[in-house]
Enzyme design. Sequence first.
Site, PDB file in Angstrom:
ATOM      1  N   HIS A  46       0.839  -1.216   0.000  1.00 60.06           N
ATOM      2  CA  HIS A  46       0.000   0.000   0.000  1.00 60.06           C
ATOM      3  C   HIS A  46       0.870   1.262   0.000  1.00 60.06           C
ATOM      4  O   HIS A  46       0.490   2.287   0.546  1.00 60.06           O
ATOM      5  CB  HIS A  46      -0.981  -0.001   1.182  1.00 60.06           C
ATOM      6  CG  HIS A  46      -2.101  -0.994   0.994  1.00 60.06           C
ATOM      7  ND1 HIS A  46      -3.223  -0.711   0.252  1.00 60.06           N
ATOM      8  CD2 HIS A  46      -2.234  -2.257   1.424  1.00 60.06           C
ATOM      9  CE1 HIS A  46      -4.018  -1.776   0.255  1.00 60.06           C
ATOM     10  NE2 HIS A  46      -3.444  -2.734   0.956  1.00 60.06           N
ATOM     11  N   ASP A  48       2.489   2.025  -3.098  1.00 60.44           N
ATOM     12  CA  ASP A  48       2.715   2.425  -4.503  1.00 60.44           C
ATOM     13  C   ASP A  48       1.774   3.533  -4.966  1.00 60.44           C
ATOM     14  O   ASP A  48       2.046   4.169  -5.973  1.00 60.44           O
ATOM     15  CB  ASP A  48       2.725   1.232  -5.473  1.00 60.44           C
ATOM     16  CG  ASP A  48       1.383   0.568  -5.691  1.00 60.44           C
ATOM     17  OD1 ASP A  48       0.460   0.767  -4.872  1.00 60.44           O
ATOM     18  OD2 ASP A  48       1.257  -0.162  -6.688  1.00 60.44           O
ATOM     19  N   ALA A 137      -5.857 -14.466  -6.466  1.00 59.40           N
ATOM     20  CA  ALA A 137      -5.170 -14.872  -5.234  1.00 59.40           C
ATOM     21  C   ALA A 137      -4.206 -13.803  -4.744  1.00 59.40           C
ATOM     22  O   ALA A 137      -3.375 -14.049  -3.886  1.00 59.40           O
ATOM     23  CB  ALA A 137      -4.420 -16.182  -5.464  1.00 59.40           C
ATOM     24  N   LEU A 139      -1.929 -12.530  -6.553  1.00 60.36           N
ATOM     25  CA  LEU A 139      -0.626 -12.783  -7.187  1.00 60.36           C
ATOM     26  C   LEU A 139      -0.553 -12.116  -8.557  1.00 60.36           C
ATOM     27  O   LEU A 139       0.346 -12.366  -9.338  1.00 60.36           O
ATOM     28  CB  LEU A 139      -0.376 -14.292  -7.274  1.00 60.36           C
ATOM     29  CG  LEU A 139      -0.444 -14.996  -5.908  1.00 60.36           C
ATOM     30  CD1 LEU A 139      -0.348 -16.504  -6.058  1.00 60.36           C
ATOM     31  CD2 LEU A 139       0.658 -14.488  -4.980  1.00 60.36           C
ATOM     32  N   SER A 140      -1.535 -11.279  -8.838  1.00 54.62           N
ATOM     33  CA  SER A 140      -1.516 -10.408 -10.010  1.00 54.62           C
ATOM     34  C   SER A 140      -1.616 -11.131 -11.349  1.00 54.62           C
ATOM     35  O   SER A 140      -0.852 -10.869 -12.277  1.00 54.62           O
ATOM     36  CB  SER A 140      -0.257  -9.546  -9.985  1.00 54.62           C
ATOM     37  OG  SER A 140      -0.648  -8.223  -9.917  1.00 54.62           O
ATOM     38  N   SER A 141      -2.592 -12.014 -11.431  1.00 55.67           N
ATOM     39  CA  SER A 141      -2.870 -12.620 -12.740  1.00 55.67           C
ATOM     40  C   SER A 141      -3.308 -11.547 -13.730  1.00 55.67           C
ATOM     41  O   SER A 141      -3.061 -11.664 -14.934  1.00 55.67           O
ATOM     42  CB  SER A 141      -3.953 -13.689 -12.610  1.00 55.67           C
ATOM     43  OG  SER A 141      -5.216 -13.122 -12.347  1.00 55.67           O
ATOM     44  N   SER A 142      -3.929 -10.479 -13.230  1.00 53.76           N
ATOM     45  CA  SER A 142      -4.398  -9.420 -14.134  1.00 53.76           C
ATOM     46  C   SER A 142      -3.218  -8.703 -14.783  1.00 53.76           C
ATOM     47  O   SER A 142      -3.210  -8.463 -15.992  1.00 53.76           O
ATOM     48  CB  SER A 142      -5.308  -8.425 -13.407  1.00 53.76           C
ATOM     49  OG  SER A 142      -4.646  -7.836 -12.319  1.00 53.76           O
ATOM     50  N   GLU A 174      -5.575  -0.873 -17.029  1.00 54.89           N
ATOM     51  CA  GLU A 174      -6.339  -1.385 -15.878  1.00 54.89           C
ATOM     52  C   GLU A 174      -7.102  -0.256 -15.176  1.00 54.89           C
ATOM     53  O   GLU A 174      -8.253  -0.412 -14.783  1.00 54.89           O
ATOM     54  CB  GLU A 174      -5.420  -2.127 -14.894  1.00 54.89           C
ATOM     55  CG  GLU A 174      -6.210  -2.783 -13.758  1.00 54.89           C
ATOM     56  CD  GLU A 174      -5.547  -3.990 -13.106  1.00 54.89           C
ATOM     57  OE1 GLU A 174      -4.592  -4.548 -13.676  1.00 54.89           O
ATOM     58  OE2 GLU A 174      -6.007  -4.379 -12.016  1.00 54.89           O
ATOM     59  N   ASP A 186       2.336  -3.825  -9.812  1.00 57.92           N
ATOM     60  CA  ASP A 186       2.116  -5.155 -10.384  1.00 57.92           C
ATOM     61  C   ASP A 186       2.597  -5.238 -11.831  1.00 57.92           C
ATOM     62  O   ASP A 186       3.243  -6.198 -12.239  1.00 57.92           O
ATOM     63  CB  ASP A 186       0.635  -5.522 -10.320  1.00 57.92           C
ATOM     64  CG  ASP A 186       0.124  -5.563  -8.890  1.00 57.92           C
ATOM     65  OD1 ASP A 186       0.961  -5.592  -7.963  1.00 57.92           O
ATOM     66  OD2 ASP A 186      -1.108  -5.560  -8.702  1.00 57.92           O
TER      67      ASP A 186
HETATM   68  P1  ADP Z   1      -5.371 -10.938  -9.381  1.00 56.51           P
HETATM   69  O1  ADP Z   1      -4.733  -9.972 -10.309  1.00 56.51           O
HETATM   70  O2  ADP Z   1      -4.954 -10.762  -7.975  1.00 56.51           O
HETATM   71  O3  ADP Z   1      -5.211 -12.362  -9.807  1.00 56.51           O
HETATM   72  P2  ADP Z   1      -7.724  -9.566 -10.265  1.00 56.51           P
HETATM   73  O4  ADP Z   1      -9.119  -9.585  -9.781  1.00 56.51           O
HETATM   74  O5  ADP Z   1      -6.997  -8.286 -10.302  1.00 56.51           O
HETATM   75  O6  ADP Z   1      -6.936 -10.651  -9.394  1.00 56.51           O
HETATM   76  O7  ADP Z   1      -7.678 -10.162 -11.739  1.00 56.51           O
HETATM   77  C1  ADP Z   1      -8.328 -11.377 -12.031  1.00 56.51           C
HETATM   78  C2  ADP Z   1      -9.087 -11.246 -13.325  1.00 56.51           C
HETATM   79  O8  ADP Z   1      -8.169 -11.140 -14.419  1.00 56.51           O
HETATM   80  C3  ADP Z   1      -9.920 -12.466 -13.643  1.00 56.51           C
HETATM   81  O9  ADP Z   1     -11.184 -12.382 -13.036  1.00 56.51           O
HETATM   82  C4  ADP Z   1     -10.004 -12.401 -15.156  1.00 56.51           C
HETATM   83  O10 ADP Z   1     -10.981 -11.465 -15.562  1.00 56.51           O
HETATM   84  C5  ADP Z   1      -8.658 -11.831 -15.537  1.00 56.51           C
HETATM   85  N1  ADP Z   1      -7.682 -12.890 -15.872  1.00 56.51           N
HETATM   86  C6  ADP Z   1      -6.488 -13.107 -15.294  1.00 56.51           C
HETATM   87  N2  ADP Z   1      -5.825 -14.124 -15.890  1.00 56.51           N
HETATM   88  C7  ADP Z   1      -6.618 -14.565 -16.882  1.00 56.51           C
HETATM   89  C8  ADP Z   1      -6.506 -15.583 -17.894  1.00 56.51           C
HETATM   90  N3  ADP Z   1      -5.441 -16.361 -17.990  1.00 56.51           N
HETATM   91  N4  ADP Z   1      -7.539 -15.725 -18.756  1.00 56.51           N
HETATM   92  C9  ADP Z   1      -8.629 -14.950 -18.682  1.00 56.51           C
HETATM   93  N5  ADP Z   1      -8.784 -13.982 -17.764  1.00 56.51           N
HETATM   94  C10 ADP Z   1      -7.812 -13.778 -16.880  1.00 56.51           C
HETATM   95 MG    MG Z   2      -4.976  -7.828 -10.175  1.00 54.12          MG
END
Ligand code: ADP
Ligand code: MG
Length: 411
Positions: A46, A48, A137, A139-142, A174, A186
């Site tokens: 918190h 950044d 989770a 871990l920044s999948s977004s 984003e 991230d």
């Molecule tokens: P985090 O970034 O912590 O994982 P977020 O809520 O910021 O969580 O982002 C998750 C969202 O990003 C998912 O609900 C989806 O919309 C999108 N997303 C992430 N990875 C993928 C993927 N491989 N395929 C499709 N959507 C994805």
């Molecule tokens: Mg995210």
Amino acid sequence: MTDTDRTTADRDRRARQTAERFQEVYGAAPTGVWAAPGRVNLIGEHTDYNDGFVMPLALPHTTLAAAAPRTDGVLRVHSGDSSGNGQIAELRLDALHPASDGGWAGYPAGIAWALREAGLPVGGADLHYDSTVPVGAGLSSSAALEVVTALALDDLYALGLARQRLAQLAQRAENAFVGVPCGIMDQTAAACCTDGHALFLDTRDLTQRQVPFDLAGEGLRLLVVDTRVKHELGDGAYAQRRAMCERGARALGVHALRDVPYAQLPAALDRLAAETGAPGDGAPGDGAPDVQAVVRHVVTENRRVEDVIARLDAGDTRAIGPLLTVGHASLRDDFRVSCAELDLAVEAAGAAGALGARMTGGGFGGSAVVLVEEPAADAVAARVTEAFAAAGYAAPRIFPAVPSAGARRLV
Ligand code: ADP
Ligand code: MG
């Protein structure tokens, strides 16, 4: 499919499978395959959006994108992840506008939009994604999804963008297109981290330093404990904490809380107490912190980042453990963004002999990081899992955070 691409052979196999899947989905071979990682933040939480310091490292978990350019101004995206329901989303580049439908395709569409908004000559593309980054989770999948898309388009259209610029454009996507008010950490982690290092980032001027973080060489392990919970109040609380930080900075007459030196914290807290009349030692009743506590967290957290770097530079990685644990207490008691599951993970890890532990990411669920002696890692993980079972929580997912590479082209 392996979870973390441990070996070069694993990586090659996954890249090949992603290219093959692209071919099945779109009926032609991709031009290339790109990767971007998830991340954990070692310290600097918190901070950044307060122009402060952060120190993330990339995970071995990656989102891959197989991609090929199109000449008709159409963007097609498909994900192996369940978010996409196996459907191809098709969008016209010249019809992209922020706040579309809230679906996952908004992330890659936002990237194309941000690149075009910046005046860059990016055209259409077909993209297929395959990810091992746990979604939602903390871990920044977004950011992995955004950055891998940005890098693929950068290469396909020979834009020649520097890594930090890619990260900034991804953040813009984003913030302005998807509508999530995240900071720059991230995307920078996904774009700029390197193998075997944590990335020190000054979020004010975006200067970076790769800080060697050789866990294995020192007989240590950093565990990620994914609590598998995401509490609903997270989004609103994030916006509220941001607003409180801005309020604190305004009351102190500084541009951002970064500008409050650690040595002047007591004086700053006195000044806030005088101005707001709040005691500065508790919550006003709704679970939110008071402004003094928020300021105290940010100022001490920036200091902890500097202390962690000093200890790593001195070759004393074990000595960062207590800083992690103190950082957790600050997020729990002052900034108030932890939750029962994260607190239990940190507490159980500490009781089992971990060197230090803290929540990582925005909070209200998501993941914690735990620094342990390598030989004790399995026992600590087992104790955390037992503690979750005893509390009636779902089993956490625990895996090592091996400091890994940032975004790159694989094929
Ligand atoms: P985090 O970034 O912590 O994982 P977020 O809520 O910021 O969580 O982002 C998750 C969202 O990003 C998912 O609900 C989806 O919309 C999108 N997303 C992430 N990875 C993928 C993927 N491989 N395929 C499709 N959507 C994805
Ligand atoms: Mg995210």
